[in-house]
Design an enzyme around this catalytic site. Structure first.
Site, short mmCIF file in Angstrom:
data_model
loop_
_atom_site.label_atom_id
_atom_site.label_comp_id
_atom_site.label_asym_id
_atom_site.label_seq_id
_atom_site.Cartn_x
_atom_site.Cartn_y
_atom_site.Cartn_z
N TYR A 135 0.82 -1.22 0.00
CA TYR A 135 0.00 0.00 0.00
C TYR A 135 0.86 1.27 0.00
CZ TYR A 135 -4.74 -1.81 0.85
OH TYR A 135 -5.97 -2.40 0.75
N LYS A 186 3.11 -15.26 1.96
CA LYS A 186 3.29 -15.95 0.68
C LYS A 186 4.79 -16.19 0.55
CE LYS A 186 1.60 -17.61 -3.19
NZ LYS A 186 0.65 -18.75 -3.26
N ASP A 218 -3.11 -18.23 0.09
CA ASP A 218 -4.14 -18.94 -0.69
C ASP A 218 -4.81 -20.01 0.16
OD1 ASP A 218 -1.70 -20.27 -0.72
OD2 ASP A 218 -1.83 -20.93 -2.80
N ASP A 242 -6.36 -6.92 4.13
CA ASP A 242 -7.49 -6.24 3.50
C ASP A 242 -8.45 -7.28 2.91
OD1 ASP A 242 -9.02 -4.11 2.34
OD2 ASP A 242 -8.07 -4.57 0.42
N ASP A 246 -12.28 -9.02 4.63
CA ASP A 246 -13.60 -9.00 3.98
C ASP A 246 -14.20 -10.40 3.94
OD1 ASP A 246 -13.52 -6.26 3.51
OD2 ASP A 246 -14.19 -6.44 1.43
C1 IPM Z 1 -10.27 -1.20 4.27
C2 IPM Z 1 -10.58 -0.54 2.95
C3 IPM Z 1 -9.44 0.42 2.62
C4 IPM Z 1 -8.19 -0.41 2.48
C5 IPM Z 1 -9.67 1.28 1.38
C6 IPM Z 1 -10.96 2.07 1.47
C7 IPM Z 1 -8.51 2.19 1.11
O1 IPM Z 1 -10.80 -1.48 1.96
O2 IPM Z 1 -10.09 -0.48 5.26
O3 IPM Z 1 -10.22 -2.44 4.31
O4 IPM Z 1 -7.93 -0.99 1.43
O5 IPM Z 1 -7.43 -0.48 3.45
MG MG Z 2 -10.88 -3.47 2.68
#
Ligand code: IPM
Ligand code: MG
Length: 351
Positions: A135, A186, A218, A242, A246
Protein backbone atom coordinates in the site's frame (compact mmCIF):
# COMPACT_ATOMS: atom_id res chain seq x y z
CA UNK A 1 -15.65 12.17 14.64
CA UNK A 2 -15.24 11.97 10.91
CA UNK A 3 -18.47 10.90 9.25
CA UNK A 4 -17.07 10.86 5.72
CA UNK A 5 -19.22 9.73 2.82
CA UNK A 6 -22.27 7.65 1.96
CA UNK A 7 -23.76 6.01 5.03
CA UNK A 8 -20.75 7.16 7.10
CA UNK A 9 -22.43 10.26 8.58
CA UNK A 10 -25.63 8.27 9.33
CA UNK A 11 -23.89 5.56 11.33
CA UNK A 12 -21.55 8.00 13.06
CA UNK A 13 -24.60 10.01 14.16
CA UNK A 14 -25.80 6.92 16.05
CA UNK A 15 -22.38 6.56 17.66
CA UNK A 16 -22.56 10.19 18.67
CA UNK A 17 -25.93 9.64 20.38
CA UNK A 18 -24.41 6.72 22.26
CA UNK A 19 -21.32 8.67 23.34
CA UNK A 20 -23.49 11.56 24.50
CA UNK A 21 -25.52 9.18 26.68
CA UNK A 22 -22.38 7.51 28.02
CA UNK A 23 -21.12 10.98 28.95
CA UNK A 24 -24.37 12.19 30.46
CA UNK A 25 -25.39 9.08 32.39
CA UNK A 26 -22.48 6.68 32.66
CA UNK A 27 -19.52 8.77 33.73
CA UNK A 28 -17.62 8.87 30.46
CA UNK A 29 -15.44 11.99 30.35
CA UNK A 30 -14.89 12.81 26.71
CA UNK A 31 -15.26 15.77 24.42
CA UNK A 32 -16.09 15.30 20.74
CA UNK A 33 -15.29 17.37 17.70
CA UNK A 34 -16.40 16.76 14.15
CA UNK A 35 -14.33 17.07 11.01
CA UNK A 36 -14.33 16.49 7.27
CA UNK A 37 -12.68 13.61 5.46
CA UNK A 38 -12.96 11.81 2.13
CA UNK A 39 -15.24 12.92 -0.66
CA UNK A 40 -17.12 15.24 1.68
CA UNK A 41 -13.86 17.04 2.42
CA UNK A 42 -12.94 17.09 -1.25
CA UNK A 43 -16.25 18.73 -2.15
CA UNK A 44 -15.92 21.33 0.60
CA UNK A 45 -12.20 22.03 0.46
CA UNK A 46 -10.71 20.40 -2.61
CA UNK A 47 -8.77 17.74 -0.69
CA UNK A 48 -9.80 14.45 0.96
CA UNK A 49 -7.65 15.25 4.00
CA UNK A 50 -7.68 18.93 4.95
CA UNK A 51 -4.83 20.14 7.17
CA UNK A 52 -7.35 21.02 9.84
CA UNK A 53 -8.70 17.46 9.91
CA UNK A 54 -5.21 16.04 10.23
CA UNK A 55 -4.52 18.43 13.11
CA UNK A 56 -7.76 17.39 14.83
CA UNK A 57 -6.79 13.75 14.36
CA UNK A 58 -3.29 14.26 15.77
CA UNK A 59 -4.66 15.97 18.88
CA UNK A 60 -7.39 13.42 19.54
CA UNK A 61 -7.05 10.38 21.77
CA UNK A 62 -9.32 8.54 19.39
CA UNK A 63 -10.89 9.07 16.00
CA UNK A 64 -14.20 7.59 14.97
CA UNK A 65 -14.52 7.36 11.21
CA UNK A 66 -17.64 6.40 9.25
CA UNK A 67 -16.60 5.53 5.71
CA UNK A 68 -15.10 7.20 2.67
CA UNK A 69 -15.60 6.94 -1.06
CA UNK A 70 -18.33 6.74 -3.65
CA UNK A 71 -18.98 6.85 -7.37
CA UNK A 72 -18.90 10.65 -7.45
CA UNK A 73 -15.17 10.69 -6.78
CA UNK A 74 -13.97 7.60 -8.63
CA UNK A 75 -12.63 9.48 -11.63
CA UNK A 76 -10.37 11.73 -9.56
CA UNK A 77 -6.60 11.27 -9.61
CA UNK A 78 -5.30 9.02 -6.81
CA UNK A 79 -4.03 11.90 -4.67
CA UNK A 80 -7.49 13.45 -4.49
CA UNK A 81 -9.59 10.34 -3.99
CA UNK A 82 -11.53 9.88 -0.76
CA UNK A 83 -9.44 6.81 0.12
CA UNK A 84 -6.37 9.02 0.41
CA UNK A 85 -8.02 10.70 3.39
CA UNK A 86 -8.18 7.40 5.22
CA UNK A 87 -4.72 6.23 4.15
CA UNK A 88 -3.30 9.67 4.99
CA UNK A 89 -4.54 9.50 8.59
CA UNK A 90 -3.29 5.91 8.98
CA UNK A 91 0.17 6.95 7.76
CA UNK A 92 0.41 10.30 9.55
CA UNK A 93 -0.51 8.85 12.92
CA UNK A 94 1.45 5.62 12.34
CA UNK A 95 -1.64 3.51 13.02
CA UNK A 96 0.12 0.31 12.13
CA UNK A 97 -1.94 -2.24 14.03
CA UNK A 98 -5.37 -2.91 12.59
CA UNK A 99 -7.56 -5.17 14.70
CA UNK A 100 -10.55 -6.65 12.88
CA UNK A 101 -12.59 -9.05 14.97
CA UNK A 102 -15.09 -11.33 13.29
CA UNK A 103 -17.60 -12.99 15.52
CA UNK A 104 -20.94 -14.60 14.90
CA UNK A 105 -23.92 -13.78 17.08
CA UNK A 106 -25.82 -17.02 17.61
CA UNK A 107 -29.04 -15.48 16.29
CA UNK A 108 -27.32 -14.37 13.07
CA UNK A 109 -25.55 -17.59 12.13
CA UNK A 110 -28.25 -18.24 9.52
CA UNK A 111 -27.40 -14.94 7.80
CA UNK A 112 -23.95 -16.22 6.91
CA UNK A 113 -23.21 -17.35 3.38
CA UNK A 114 -21.75 -20.50 4.95
CA UNK A 115 -23.75 -23.22 6.67
CA UNK A 116 -24.76 -22.06 10.15
CA UNK A 117 -23.05 -25.05 11.80
CA UNK A 118 -19.71 -23.91 10.32
CA UNK A 119 -19.94 -20.38 11.68
CA UNK A 120 -21.87 -20.75 14.94
CA UNK A 121 -19.55 -19.60 17.70
CA UNK A 122 -17.01 -18.11 15.32
CA UNK A 123 -14.73 -15.65 17.12
CA UNK A 124 -11.54 -14.69 15.40
CA UNK A 125 -9.35 -11.61 15.23
CA UNK A 126 -7.46 -10.47 12.18
CA UNK A 127 -4.42 -8.37 13.04
CA UNK A 128 -3.57 -6.56 9.83
CA UNK A 129 -0.39 -4.56 9.31
CA UNK A 130 -1.73 -1.19 8.20
CA UNK A 131 1.00 1.32 7.38
CA UNK A 132 3.46 -0.67 5.28
CA UNK A 133 3.63 -3.25 2.55
CA UNK A 134 2.45 -2.73 -0.99
CA UNK A 135 0.00 0.00 0.00
CA UNK A 136 2.82 2.39 0.82
CA UNK A 137 5.95 0.93 -0.81
CA UNK A 138 8.02 3.07 -3.17
CA UNK A 139 8.58 3.29 -6.06
CA UNK A 140 5.04 3.20 -7.32
CA UNK A 141 3.28 4.63 -10.31
CA UNK A 142 2.42 4.23 -13.96
CA UNK A 143 5.19 5.04 -16.42
CA UNK A 144 5.08 5.38 -20.16
CA UNK A 145 7.95 4.14 -22.30
CA UNK A 146 9.19 5.92 -25.41
CA UNK A 147 7.12 3.58 -27.58
CA UNK A 148 4.01 4.60 -25.65
CA UNK A 149 3.68 1.31 -23.74
CA UNK A 150 2.60 1.84 -20.16
CA UNK A 151 3.69 -0.10 -17.05
CA UNK A 152 2.02 0.04 -13.66
CA UNK A 153 4.12 -0.85 -10.63
CA UNK A 154 4.01 -1.01 -6.84
CA UNK A 155 6.55 -2.20 -4.31
CA UNK A 156 5.96 -4.77 -1.61
CA UNK A 157 8.46 -4.00 1.11
CA UNK A 158 8.61 -4.87 4.81
CA UNK A 159 11.38 -3.96 7.23
CA UNK A 160 12.21 -6.10 10.21
CA UNK A 161 10.97 -3.52 12.77
CA UNK A 162 7.66 -3.22 10.94
CA UNK A 163 7.16 -6.97 11.07
CA UNK A 164 8.34 -7.26 14.64
CA UNK A 165 5.93 -4.68 16.05
CA UNK A 166 2.85 -6.10 14.34
CA UNK A 167 3.85 -9.60 15.43
CA UNK A 168 4.08 -8.40 19.03
CA UNK A 169 0.62 -6.87 18.73
CA UNK A 170 -0.73 -10.18 17.49
CA UNK A 171 0.80 -12.20 20.31
CA UNK A 172 -0.39 -9.70 22.92
CA UNK A 173 -3.90 -9.87 21.50
CA UNK A 174 -3.70 -13.68 21.50
CA UNK A 175 -2.61 -13.74 25.14
CA UNK A 176 -5.98 -12.34 26.19
CA UNK A 177 -7.88 -14.58 23.77
CA UNK A 178 -7.23 -18.20 22.73
CA UNK A 179 -3.38 -17.94 22.69
CA UNK A 180 -3.11 -19.13 19.10
CA UNK A 181 -1.55 -17.03 16.34
CA UNK A 182 -1.63 -17.97 12.67
CA UNK A 183 0.70 -15.87 10.52
CA UNK A 184 -0.35 -15.59 6.88
CA UNK A 185 2.20 -14.91 4.15
CA UNK A 186 3.29 -15.95 0.68
CA UNK A 187 6.78 -17.02 1.72
CA UNK A 188 6.96 -19.59 -1.06
CA UNK A 189 7.03 -16.81 -3.66
CA UNK A 190 7.73 -13.42 -2.08
CA UNK A 191 11.02 -12.63 -0.30
CA UNK A 192 9.39 -9.82 1.67
CA UNK A 193 7.11 -12.37 3.29
CA UNK A 194 9.88 -14.92 3.68
CA UNK A 195 11.39 -12.32 6.02
CA UNK A 196 7.92 -11.86 7.51
CA UNK A 197 7.77 -15.55 8.41
CA UNK A 198 11.28 -15.51 9.90
CA UNK A 199 10.67 -12.46 12.05
CA UNK A 200 7.26 -13.60 13.27
CA UNK A 201 8.85 -16.92 14.24
CA UNK A 202 11.60 -15.14 16.19
CA UNK A 203 9.12 -12.89 17.98
CA UNK A 204 7.04 -15.94 18.79
CA UNK A 205 9.83 -17.29 21.00
CA UNK A 206 9.12 -14.41 23.39
CA UNK A 207 5.56 -15.71 23.79
CA UNK A 208 5.93 -19.35 24.78
CA UNK A 209 2.36 -19.32 26.12
CA UNK A 210 1.09 -18.84 22.55
CA UNK A 211 1.03 -21.38 19.75
CA UNK A 212 2.25 -20.10 16.39
CA UNK A 213 1.38 -21.54 12.99
CA UNK A 214 1.95 -20.31 9.43
CA UNK A 215 -0.22 -20.50 6.34
CA UNK A 216 0.25 -19.32 2.79
CA UNK A 217 -2.41 -16.79 1.92
CA UNK A 218 -4.14 -18.94 -0.69
CA UNK A 219 -4.52 -21.76 1.80
CA UNK A 220 -5.60 -19.30 4.51
CA UNK A 221 -8.38 -18.02 2.24
CA UNK A 222 -9.51 -21.57 1.65
CA UNK A 223 -9.36 -22.49 5.35
CA UNK A 224 -11.43 -19.41 6.22
CA UNK A 225 -14.33 -20.64 4.15
CA UNK A 226 -13.73 -24.32 4.93
CA UNK A 227 -13.34 -24.40 8.70
CA UNK A 228 -13.20 -20.85 10.02
CA UNK A 229 -13.42 -21.81 13.68
CA UNK A 230 -9.89 -23.22 13.58
CA UNK A 231 -8.57 -19.64 13.88
CA UNK A 232 -8.00 -17.49 16.93
CA UNK A 233 -5.68 -14.64 15.84
CA UNK A 234 -4.54 -14.20 12.25
CA UNK A 235 -1.63 -11.81 11.68
CA UNK A 236 -0.86 -10.71 8.17
CA UNK A 237 0.34 -8.04 5.77
CA UNK A 238 -1.55 -4.95 4.74
CA UNK A 239 -2.96 -6.27 1.48
CA UNK A 240 -3.57 -9.87 2.57
CA UNK A 241 -5.32 -8.47 5.64
CA UNK A 242 -7.49 -6.24 3.50
CA UNK A 243 -8.70 -9.21 1.50
CA UNK A 244 -8.99 -11.80 4.26
CA UNK A 245 -10.85 -9.42 6.55
CA UNK A 246 -13.60 -9.00 3.98
CA UNK A 247 -13.88 -12.78 3.71
CA UNK A 248 -14.00 -13.12 7.50
CA UNK A 249 -16.61 -10.38 7.67
CA UNK A 250 -18.94 -12.19 5.31
CA UNK A 251 -18.67 -15.38 7.34
CA UNK A 252 -20.39 -13.68 10.23
CA UNK A 253 -23.48 -12.93 8.19
CA UNK A 254 -23.05 -9.24 7.63
CA UNK A 255 -20.25 -6.82 7.11
CA UNK A 256 -22.65 -4.39 8.78
CA UNK A 257 -21.78 -5.86 12.19
CA UNK A 258 -18.00 -5.61 12.21
CA UNK A 259 -15.93 -2.97 13.97
CA UNK A 260 -12.21 -2.27 13.71
CA UNK A 261 -9.44 -0.48 15.55
CA UNK A 262 -6.25 0.95 14.11
CA UNK A 263 -3.68 1.66 16.78
CA UNK A 264 -0.27 3.24 17.08
CA UNK A 265 2.32 2.60 19.77
CA UNK A 266 0.93 5.42 21.93
CA UNK A 267 -2.52 3.89 22.24
CA UNK A 268 -4.01 6.49 19.95
CA UNK A 269 -6.51 4.87 17.66
CA UNK A 270 -8.84 5.28 14.75
CA UNK A 271 -12.05 3.26 14.98
CA UNK A 272 -14.16 2.39 11.97
CA UNK A 273 -16.81 0.00 10.83
CA UNK A 274 -15.29 -2.49 8.38
CA UNK A 275 -18.04 -1.82 5.85
CA UNK A 276 -17.68 0.91 3.29
CA UNK A 277 -19.76 3.92 2.37
CA UNK A 278 -22.50 1.83 0.69
CA UNK A 279 -23.62 4.60 -1.70
CA UNK A 280 -26.56 2.48 -2.86
CA UNK A 281 -28.32 2.83 0.50
CA UNK A 282 -26.95 6.20 1.62
CA UNK A 283 -29.53 8.67 2.86
CA UNK A 284 -32.25 6.05 3.22
CA UNK A 285 -31.96 5.59 6.96
CA UNK A 286 -31.62 1.83 6.66
CA UNK A 287 -27.88 1.30 7.22
CA UNK A 288 -26.83 -0.92 10.11
CA UNK A 289 -25.17 1.27 12.77
CA UNK A 290 -23.97 -1.67 14.90
CA UNK A 291 -20.49 -1.91 13.36
CA UNK A 292 -19.95 1.70 14.33
CA UNK A 293 -21.47 1.19 17.77
CA UNK A 294 -19.12 -1.77 18.27
CA UNK A 295 -16.27 0.44 17.07
CA UNK A 296 -17.16 2.81 19.90
CA UNK A 297 -16.81 -0.15 22.25
CA UNK A 298 -13.34 -0.87 20.86
CA UNK A 299 -12.48 2.80 21.30
CA UNK A 300 -13.57 2.69 24.93
CA UNK A 301 -11.43 -0.41 25.42
CA UNK A 302 -8.25 0.41 23.53
CA UNK A 303 -7.90 4.21 23.65
CA UNK A 304 -10.04 5.54 26.47
CA UNK A 305 -9.28 3.03 29.23
CA UNK A 306 -12.97 2.28 29.78
CA UNK A 307 -13.13 -1.50 29.53
CA UNK A 308 -16.20 -1.78 31.75
CA UNK A 309 -18.16 0.62 29.55
CA UNK A 310 -16.91 -1.24 26.47
CA UNK A 311 -18.33 -4.47 27.90
CA UNK A 312 -21.66 -2.77 28.51
CA UNK A 313 -21.86 -1.54 24.93
CA UNK A 314 -20.94 -5.01 23.62
CA UNK A 315 -23.63 -6.55 25.82
CA UNK A 316 -26.20 -3.96 24.72
CA UNK A 317 -25.57 -4.92 21.09
CA UNK A 318 -25.87 -8.62 21.88
CA UNK A 319 -29.11 -7.81 23.66
CA UNK A 320 -30.77 -5.95 20.77
CA UNK A 321 -29.82 -8.80 18.46
CA UNK A 322 -31.23 -11.34 20.90
CA UNK A 323 -34.38 -9.21 21.17
CA UNK A 324 -34.91 -9.69 17.44
CA UNK A 325 -34.16 -6.22 16.11
CA UNK A 326 -32.78 -6.38 12.58
CA UNK A 327 -31.65 -3.82 10.07
CA UNK A 328 -32.26 -4.84 6.46
CA UNK A 329 -28.78 -6.36 5.98
CA UNK A 330 -29.32 -8.91 8.75
CA UNK A 331 -33.04 -9.44 8.36
CA UNK A 332 -33.87 -13.09 7.68
CA UNK A 333 -37.66 -12.96 7.82
CA UNK A 334 -37.78 -13.17 11.62
CA UNK A 335 -37.72 -10.49 14.28
CA UNK A 336 -38.48 -6.86 13.59
CA UNK A 337 -36.97 -4.80 10.79
CA UNK A 338 -35.77 -1.41 11.99
CA UNK A 339 -33.92 1.53 10.51
CA UNK A 340 -30.60 3.11 11.48
CA UNK A 341 -31.91 5.49 14.14
CA UNK A 342 -34.23 2.96 15.74
CA UNK A 343 -31.38 0.49 16.04
CA UNK A 344 -29.19 3.17 17.62
CA UNK A 345 -31.96 4.04 20.08
CA UNK A 346 -32.45 0.37 20.96
CA UNK A 347 -28.78 0.00 21.89
CA UNK A 348 -29.04 3.03 24.16
CA UNK A 349 -32.18 1.61 25.76
CA UNK A 350 -30.43 -1.73 26.28
CA UNK A 351 -27.54 -0.06 28.10
C1 IPM B 1 -10.27 -1.20 4.27
C2 IPM B 1 -10.58 -0.54 2.95
C3 IPM B 1 -9.44 0.42 2.62
C4 IPM B 1 -8.19 -0.41 2.48
C5 IPM B 1 -9.67 1.28 1.38
C6 IPM B 1 -10.96 2.07 1.47
C7 IPM B 1 -8.51 2.19 1.11
O1 IPM B 1 -10.80 -1.48 1.96
O2 IPM B 1 -10.09 -0.48 5.26
O3 IPM B 1 -10.22 -2.44 4.31
O4 IPM B 1 -7.93 -0.99 1.43
O5 IPM B 1 -7.43 -0.48 3.45
MG1 MG C 1 -10.88 -3.47 2.68
Amino acid sequence: MLGGDGIGPEVVAEARKLIDILSADHGLAVTCEEGLVGGAAYDAEGTPLPTRTLEQARLADAILLGAVGGPAWEALPYAERPERGLLGIRAALDLYANLRPAMTYPELAAASSLKPQLVAGLDLMIVRELTGGIYFGEPRGIKTADNGERTGFNTLVYSEPEIERIARTAFEVAQVRGRRVCSVDKANVLESTELWREVVTEVGRDYPDCELSHLYVDNAAMQLVRQPRQFDVIVTTNMFGDILSDVAAMLTGSIGMLPSASLNSKGQGMYEPVHGSAPDIAGKGIANPLATVLSVAMMLRYSLGEAALADRVDRAVARVIADGLRTADIYQGEGRMVGTAEMGDAVIAAL
